[in-house]
Design a protein around this motif. Structure first.
Motif, mmCIF file in Angstrom:
data_model
loop_
_atom_site.group_PDB
_atom_site.id
_atom_site.type_symbol
_atom_site.label_atom_id
_atom_site.label_comp_id
_atom_site.label_asym_id
_atom_site.label_seq_id
_atom_site.Cartn_x
_atom_site.Cartn_y
_atom_site.Cartn_z
ATOM 1 N N ASN A 37 0.900 -1.275 -0.046
ATOM 2 C CA ASN A 37 0.037 0.145 -0.087
ATOM 3 C C ASN A 37 0.934 1.406 -0.053
ATOM 4 O OD1 ASN A 37 0.928 0.181 2.740
ATOM 5 N ND2 ASN A 37 -1.231 0.426 3.659
ATOM 6 N N ARG B 55 -5.273 3.799 -1.872
ATOM 7 C CA ARG B 55 -5.354 3.464 -0.493
ATOM 8 C C ARG B 55 -6.740 3.068 -0.154
ATOM 9 N NH1 ARG B 55 -0.507 6.616 2.091
ATOM 10 N NH2 ARG B 55 1.340 5.152 1.569
ATOM 11 N N GLN B 56 -7.585 3.899 -1.039
ATOM 12 C CA GLN B 56 -9.191 3.537 -0.420
ATOM 13 C C GLN B 56 -9.537 2.074 -0.682
ATOM 14 O OE1 GLN B 56 -11.727 6.560 -1.775
ATOM 15 N NE2 GLN B 56 -10.691 8.188 -0.870
ATOM 16 N N GLU B 57 -8.741 1.494 -1.999
ATOM 17 C CA GLU B 57 -9.045 0.165 -2.191
ATOM 18 C C GLU B 57 -8.184 -0.754 -1.778
ATOM 19 O OE1 GLU B 57 -8.581 0.218 -6.597
ATOM 20 O OE2 GLU B 57 -10.836 1.054 -6.481
ATOM 21 N N ILE B 58 -7.044 -0.376 -0.850
ATOM 22 C CA ILE B 58 -6.196 -1.164 -0.255
ATOM 23 C C ILE B 58 -6.032 -0.905 1.123
ATOM 24 C CG2 ILE B 58 -3.776 -2.308 -0.516
ATOM 25 C CD1 ILE B 58 -3.635 -0.500 -3.256
ATOM 26 N N SER B 59 -6.823 -1.735 2.020
ATOM 27 C CA SER B 59 -6.902 -1.097 3.273
ATOM 28 C C SER B 59 -5.810 -1.933 4.089
ATOM 29 C CB SER B 59 -7.987 -1.209 3.973
ATOM 30 O OG SER B 59 -9.080 0.009 4.130
ATOM 31 N N ASN C 116 -14.509 2.359 3.057
ATOM 32 C CA ASN C 116 -14.661 2.758 1.911
ATOM 33 C C ASN C 116 -14.547 1.523 0.598
ATOM 34 O OD1 ASN C 116 -14.816 5.887 1.843
ATOM 35 N ND2 ASN C 116 -12.435 5.760 2.655
ATOM 36 N N ASN C 117 -15.186 0.492 1.063
ATOM 37 C CA ASN C 117 -15.213 -0.698 0.276
ATOM 38 C C ASN C 117 -14.193 -1.193 -0.501
ATOM 39 O OD1 ASN C 117 -18.185 -1.602 0.383
ATOM 40 N ND2 ASN C 117 -18.549 0.264 -0.341
ATOM 41 N N PRO C 118 -13.068 -1.319 0.352
ATOM 42 C CA PRO C 118 -11.804 -1.897 -0.515
ATOM 43 C C PRO C 118 -11.949 -3.093 -1.306
ATOM 44 C CG PRO C 118 -11.504 -2.366 1.777
ATOM 45 C CD PRO C 118 -13.026 -1.547 1.747
ATOM 46 N N LYS C 119 -10.761 -3.348 -1.866
ATOM 47 C CA LYS C 119 -10.655 -4.645 -2.911
ATOM 48 C C LYS C 119 -9.918 -5.602 -1.899
ATOM 49 C CE LYS C 119 -11.957 -3.133 -7.394
ATOM 50 N NZ LYS C 119 -11.812 -1.576 -7.485
ATOM 51 N N LEU D 161 -7.700 -6.191 1.967
ATOM 52 C CA LEU D 161 -7.445 -5.889 3.262
ATOM 53 C C LEU D 161 -6.124 -6.601 3.494
ATOM 54 C CD1 LEU D 161 -8.585 -4.964 5.935
ATOM 55 C CD2 LEU D 161 -9.498 -6.961 6.392
#
Ligand code: ADP
Ligand code: ADP
Length: 232
Positions: free
Chosen positions: A52, A81-85, A157-160, A162
């Protein structure tokens, strides 16, 4: 979903250079729960932090959910980073904010309007099982509850993807199991790809589909959990 190609990370210290990650190649599939296990100093944290953009590789390319995170910076990195939390061993919660406010924080940063934010926070509180604790402060929560807040905040934010950095290492065995059950539930219900690093074999055996073993910055073994760690 995740591609790590010829990646090296070298740290320069006053005692010389450290090859924290040394020529790693790895592909992780969408929807997979992938574990990285190894002793302290093996390079696990450095590897996951490159997913990330918390660390930039010295060499090589890292792509996650369509973002070349080893190259992007600034606003593009913040967007990626909203997609990779990520969740952490010590939770990294905001101590002067309530459960609700902690979970709302990434939504505020993303500019989600207040009404939508409140609805999303309520949804997340249900998802992680924190009903009734909305107005508590982190200091009033158990370790397991703190990690549930961390998970809800990470999912806001609904990441893809985690990323879990020793996410259960500060918890007792029973609480660890309940957090691992929650991660499996999220993986199955939301189709989220999960990458976790740990030094605990139990964590890998309980929830991972595949595992990589790291030693001295290298992946020394990789495969299905049952093949890599045959049950006696
Ligand atoms: P692990 O997560 O498996 O314990 P790390 O990725 O934290 O391993 O560390 C791998 C190696 O890189 C270790 O030798 C560690 O001391 C070194 N290292 C990690 N971060 C830094 C840094 N910021 N500066 C210098 N050396 C570092
Ligand atoms: P640790 O102390 O082992 O880092 P904690 O869960 O206690 O783990 O702390 C997580 C993060 O919150 C740390 O970055 C820490 O500096 C910060 N923190 C802890 N307590 C407070 C506090 N009372 N006020 C503000 N920040 C805090």
């Amino acid at each position: 979903m995740i591609s790590i190609k010829d990646v090296k990370k070298i740290f320069s210290t006053k005692n010389g250079k450290v090859n924290a990650v040394d020529n790693v190649n790895l592909e992780i599939n969408e929807g997979e729960i992938f574990g990285v296990i190894g002793y302290s100093g093996a390079g696990k944290s450095t590897l996951i932090r490159m997913l990330n953009g918390l660390e930039i590789p010295t060499e090589g390319v890292v792509s996650v959910a369509g973002n070349e995170v080893s190259r992007i910076k600034g606003a593009s990195l913040r967007k990626a980073r909203q997609e990779i939390s990520m969740i952490f061993q010590h939770f990294n919660l905001l101590w002067s904010r309530t459960v609700r406010e902690n979970i709302a924080f990434p939504l505020e940063i993303a500019g989600v309007p207040k009404k939508a934010r409140l609805e999303r926070v309520n949804e997340l509180i249900k998802l992680v099982g924190l009903d009734g604790r909305e107005d508590a402060y982190p200091s009033q929560l158990s370790g397991g509850q703190k990690q549930r807040v961390g998970i809800a905040r990470a999912l806001a934010n609904n990441p893809k993807v985690l990323l879990c950095d020793e996410a259960t290492s500060a918890l007792d065995p029973q609480t660890t199991d309940s957090i691992l059950d929650l991660l499996v539930d999220i993986n199955e219900r939301l189709g989220l790809t999960i990458v976790l690093i740990t030094h605990e074999m139990h964590v890998i055996r309980k929830i991972c589909h595949r595992v990589a073993v790291m030693e001295g910055g290298r992946i020394v073994e990789i495969g299905e959990v049952l093949d890599v760690f045959q049950k006696p």
